[in-house]
Scaffold this active site. Structure first.
Site, mmCIF file in Angstrom:
data_model
loop_
_atom_site.group_PDB
_atom_site.id
_atom_site.type_symbol
_atom_site.label_atom_id
_atom_site.label_comp_id
_atom_site.label_asym_id
_atom_site.label_seq_id
_atom_site.Cartn_x
_atom_site.Cartn_y
_atom_site.Cartn_z
ATOM 1 N N GLY A 186 2.740 6.083 -8.232
ATOM 2 C CA GLY A 186 2.563 6.760 -9.516
ATOM 3 C C GLY A 186 2.607 8.272 -9.351
ATOM 4 C CD GLN A 223 -6.401 5.945 0.756
ATOM 5 O OE1 GLN A 223 -5.572 5.203 1.274
ATOM 6 N NE2 GLN A 223 -6.251 6.419 -0.463
ATOM 7 C CG HIS A 245 -2.541 -0.131 -10.253
ATOM 8 N ND1 HIS A 245 -3.821 -0.023 -10.745
ATOM 9 C CD2 HIS A 245 -2.505 0.634 -9.138
ATOM 10 C CE1 HIS A 245 -4.525 0.774 -9.961
ATOM 11 N NE2 HIS A 245 -3.757 1.190 -8.985
ATOM 12 C CG LEU A 279 -4.273 -4.173 -9.456
ATOM 13 C CD1 LEU A 279 -3.201 -5.245 -9.325
ATOM 14 C CD2 LEU A 279 -3.924 -2.960 -8.609
ATOM 15 C CE LYS A 335 -4.546 8.586 -11.761
ATOM 16 N NZ LYS A 335 -5.484 9.199 -10.776
HETATM 17 O O1 PAF Z 1 -2.637 5.472 -4.358
HETATM 18 C C1 PAF Z 1 -3.368 4.628 -3.799
HETATM 19 O O2 PAF Z 1 -3.949 3.754 -4.429
HETATM 20 C C2 PAF Z 1 -3.564 4.694 -2.297
HETATM 21 O O3 PAF Z 1 -3.654 6.002 -1.852
HETATM 22 C C3 PAF Z 1 -2.485 3.909 -1.504
HETATM 23 C C4 PAF Z 1 -1.101 4.547 -1.671
HETATM 24 C C5 PAF Z 1 -2.458 2.474 -1.958
HETATM 25 C C6 PAF Z 1 -2.825 3.929 -0.009
HETATM 26 O O4 PAF Z 1 -4.056 3.352 0.238
#
Ligand code: PAF
Length: 282
Positions: A147, A61, A37, A33, A149
Site C-alpha cells: 500500500g 520490525q 489490505h 486485515l 500508505k
Molecule cells: O506493511 C506491513 O504490514 C509490514 O511492514 C509488512 C510489509 C507485511 C512486513 O512485515
C-alpha cells in the site's frame, strides 16, 4: 482457500501451481486485515492466477517500547476477508518458524531509511527488509503488492528489489480511506471516540497540502508549516514529523522541483499514525 503455518507447506503449494504454469502474487501483511489490505488482494487476484497472503506480526520490525504485544490479531476474520477477495493461500507462521534459534542474517538499507519513519524507528526497516526478503524467497512470487500508505516502505522495497536483483514486480496500490478521510490502518482500532475524531487532522493536513501543491506552491517550508499549524491546533495530536522528501531518495527537499512525497507521522494520544501524498498524484 487454505491456511498453512510452515515454509515447507507454502513451497509445496507454490511448486504445484508452478507445475501447472500458474502465476503467483504475494500480499505481505501483519494481519488484522481491513479494506486497504482487501484492495491489495483484489489487485493481486486481478493480475495473477493465484494469490498468497502472508499474515505475520513480524517481531523484528518493532523497536523496544513499541506495540508488538498489543498489535491486533484475528486470523478467523482475516481468513474470511482473504476468501471473499479471491486469495488462495494464507501463510500464518509462528515467530519460531520465521526466526529459528540462532537466526542472525539481516537485510538492511542505508540512504532511503535515514529520514521519516527510519529516523523515528531505527530498527524498523531492517526488520521489514529482512522479513520481506524471506517471504520473497519462500513464495517466489511474480508480483508483490504494497500500500502507498506506507510510502517509505514501498520505496525501500522497490529499492531493495533493484539493488539485490530480485526478479519480482512490486505493485504500489492507492491509500484506502474511511468515508471521513482517515486512512485505513489496523492501528485505528487503538483509538477511543475522542481520538478517532482527533485523528482526522492527519487527512485534513494531507488534503490541505495537496490543495497548496495544486495551486502551484513550490516552497516546501510554506506547505509544511501550514500543515503543521493545522495539526498542532488539535490538542490530542503530537507531531512526530511532517516532511517533504524526494520520491526516489527519501531525502528532504526545500523546493518542489521534482516528484516528491509529503509524509507525516502524528501521535494521537499514544497511537502513532501515518499518512501522506505523492505530489505526482495531486
Ligand atoms: O506493511 C506491513 O504490514 C509490514 O511492514 C509488512 C510489509 C507485511 C512486513 O512485515
Amino acid at each position: 482457500m487454505k491456511i498453512v503455518t510452515t515454509v515447507a507447506e507454502v513451497r509445496e503449494q507454490v511448486k504445484e501451481w508452478r507445475a501447472q504454469g500458474l502465476t503467483v502474487g504475494l500480499v505481505p501483511t501483519m494481519g488484522y486485515l481491513h479494506e486497504g489490505h482487501a484492495s491489495l488482494i483484489d489487485a493481486s487476484h486481478r493480475d495473477n492466477d493465484r494469490t498468497v497472503v502472508s499474515d505475520f506480526v513480524n517481531p523484528i520490525q518493532f523497536g523496544p517500547g513499541e506495540d508488538l504485544e498489543s498489535y491486533p490479531r484475528d486470523i478467523d476474520h482475516d481468513a474470511q476477508l482473504v476468501e471473499e477477495h479471491g486469495g488462495d493461500l494464507i501463510f500464518h507462521p509462528e515467530p519460531e518458524e520465521m526466526y529459528h534459534e540462532g537466526f542472525s542474517s539481516f537485510v538492511d538499507m542505508t540512504v532511503l531509511t535515514e529520514e521519516l519513519c527510519g529516523l523515528s524507528r531505527p530498527v524498523h526497516f531492517r526488520g521489514v527488509c529482512t522479513v520481506v526478503s524471506k517471504l520473497f524467497n519462500i513464495v517466489k512470487p511474480d508480483r508483490a503488492y504494497f500500500g502507498k500508505k506506507d510510502a517509505q516502505q514501498l520505496a525501500v522495497i522497490r529499492h531493495m528489489v533493484d539493488d539485490l536483483n530480485m526478479d519480482i514486480e512490486i505493485v504500489g496500490c492507492p491509500i484506502i480511506r474511511e468515508s471521513d478521510g482517515l486512512a485505513k490502518s489496523s492501528r485505528n482500532t487503538y483509538l477511543n471516540d475522542a481520538e478517532r475524531q482527533a485523528a482526522l487532522v492527519l487527512s485534513r493536513a494531507v488534503f490541505l497540502g495537496m490543495e497548496l501543491v495544486r495551486n502551484g506552491e513550490k516552497d516546501c517550508s510554506v506547505i509544511l508549516s501550514r500543515m503543521k499549524v493545522l495539526i498542532q491546533a488539535e490538542p490530542l495530536a503530537r507531531v512526530d514529523y511532517v516532511k517533504m522528501v524526494d520520491c526516489r531518495t527519501m531525502q528532504q527537499i526545500k523546493t518542489l522541483d521534482r516528484p516528491a512525497l509529503c509524509a507525516m507521522a502524528v501521535y494521537i494520544g499514544k497511537t502513532r499514525l501515518i499518512d501522506n501524498f505523492f505530489t505526482e498524484d495531486v
